[in-house]
Scaffold this motif. Sequence first.
Motif, short mmCIF file in Angstrom:
data_model
loop_
_atom_site.label_atom_id
_atom_site.label_comp_id
_atom_site.label_asym_id
_atom_site.label_seq_id
_atom_site.Cartn_x
_atom_site.Cartn_y
_atom_site.Cartn_z
N UNK A 34 -36.93 10.69 27.09
CA UNK A 34 -37.71 10.40 28.30
C UNK A 34 -39.07 9.82 27.94
N UNK A 42 -47.81 11.69 20.63
CA UNK A 42 -48.69 12.74 21.14
C UNK A 42 -48.00 13.69 22.13
N UNK A 43 -47.17 13.18 23.08
CA UNK A 43 -46.54 14.12 24.01
C UNK A 43 -45.66 15.15 23.29
N UNK A 67 -50.23 4.44 30.90
CA UNK A 67 -49.49 5.46 31.65
C UNK A 67 -49.15 4.96 33.06
N UNK A 119 -48.01 17.63 21.58
CA UNK A 119 -48.65 18.44 22.62
C UNK A 119 -47.71 19.56 23.08
N UNK A 120 -46.46 19.21 23.34
CA UNK A 120 -45.50 20.20 23.82
C UNK A 120 -45.17 21.21 22.73
N UNK A 162 -52.37 13.28 29.38
CA UNK A 162 -53.28 14.16 28.66
C UNK A 162 -53.00 14.29 27.16
N UNK A 163 -51.73 14.18 26.74
CA UNK A 163 -51.39 14.44 25.34
C UNK A 163 -52.08 13.50 24.35
N UNK A 192 -44.29 1.17 29.25
CA UNK A 192 -45.73 0.95 29.15
C UNK A 192 -46.05 -0.20 28.19
N UNK A 238 -48.01 14.80 30.77
CA UNK A 238 -48.20 14.86 29.32
C UNK A 238 -48.56 13.47 28.77
N UNK A 239 -47.99 12.45 29.38
CA UNK A 239 -48.31 11.08 28.97
C UNK A 239 -49.80 10.79 29.18
N UNK A 289 -40.49 5.94 28.89
CA UNK A 289 -41.79 5.69 29.54
C UNK A 289 -42.69 4.85 28.63
N UNK A 343 -43.31 15.27 32.48
CA UNK A 343 -43.53 14.36 31.35
C UNK A 343 -44.69 13.42 31.66
N UNK A 384 -49.02 7.20 22.15
CA UNK A 384 -48.21 7.37 23.35
C UNK A 384 -46.81 7.88 23.00
N UNK A 439 -36.02 15.24 26.05
CA UNK A 439 -37.44 15.03 26.26
C UNK A 439 -37.93 13.83 25.44
#
Lengths: 202, 202
Positions: A184, A164-165, B189, A168-169, B163-164, A192, B160-161, A188, B157, A161, A181
């Motif tokens: 952020x 990976x974002x 998520x 991915x980006x 799917x990433x 979580x 992405x949380x 999150x 964002x 978590x 980013x």
Amino acid sequence: MKTPNPSRRSEQSRRAILNAALDLVAEVGYAKLTVEAIAARAGVGKQTIYRWWPSKGAVLVDAVLALSEDEEGAIALPDTGDIRADLRGVLRAIVDEYNDPKIDTITRALAVESLTDPTLNTQITGRVLGPLLEVTKDRLRAGQRAGQVAEGVDLGVAVELLYAPIYHRWVLRTNPLTHEYADTVLELALKALSPATINTVE
Amino acid sequence: MKTPNPSRRSEQSRRAILNAALDLVAEVGYAKLTVEAIAARAGVGKQTIYRWWPSKGAVLVDAVLALSEDEEGAIALPDTGDIRADLRGVLRAIVDEYNDPKIDTITRALAVESLTDPTLNTQITGRVLGPLLEVTKDRLRAGQRAGQVAEGVDLGVAVELLYAPIYHRWVLRTNPLTHEYADTVLELALKALSPATINTVE
């Protein structure tokens, strides 16, 4: 001198080889990289490289590892007690690495090869990504003991978590990769992973 | 007949070409895929392909798109009012796609090419990933109106949380990709996106 190698001379050769590999892959790409060229650039014989590494991919894996190792040869993740600050530092550092054109080129080259070469993929996930995920799990475990991370959370998923974002980006170039980013994503993820039980969806 | 093409015959040719491209890339890989071979397998002339697509990459992008399109040519994401169930269905479907050996092969081939071909990367992120992210943002917006998703959350964002982590685990082959994993990611998520304000770290 704090190094895992017994002699200063072989450590100097090792460093020269790793630096040559990084310079060359950034210049010519992975496909055109050869052990011969690395040896020539490093000023060593080809056999010196083959004595330590089985392939150019193995050299590059060690070269990438050396970029993020401290003097002791270990990946470091601080534990100041402030889990937000500690993880923020790591995530921002990863963003900075991906935004470095040289590291970007090398990492993309290795990503391409990993997709088609399961052996290299195992080396990279085992020796580069794996240790990072492990030290991050350790840090989250300390967060659990401090009551900052939920006890029941799957730490294997928790670290994905966080990282990976950003991956991915970066890999899909969907949006700019910035410290903002990373922050952020961290906020999150911390929510979580929080020990607080909330009614997510009625 | 609901298709974007005016004639049944050209739609049949289009389908034959897309299916031939999918079959061939799974058999020989992207590097050895040629427009000639696609044409031969589809039973059309090479010029028929070049009339509609500039390259084999462009054919494959459309072929992958066709796999996840409904009859109207749109990517669908349900809105039953149950945001957990709706997103669970999408995430599990993606897991199933990645675990399908044929789709796995095709998607890895496209991922390799995307890493080195910015044009193909733009096509894929723009035409395959982009629409999925957009319909997911729409679904999360509906969740915001229903009080299930926080108002202030950055939806770019948020998606992405979701799917990433699945992409990360698939591309790096770090761990098995299962429905259980998708469900765990979804729960984390949903908690991260929840409107509830919690004191994440003291």
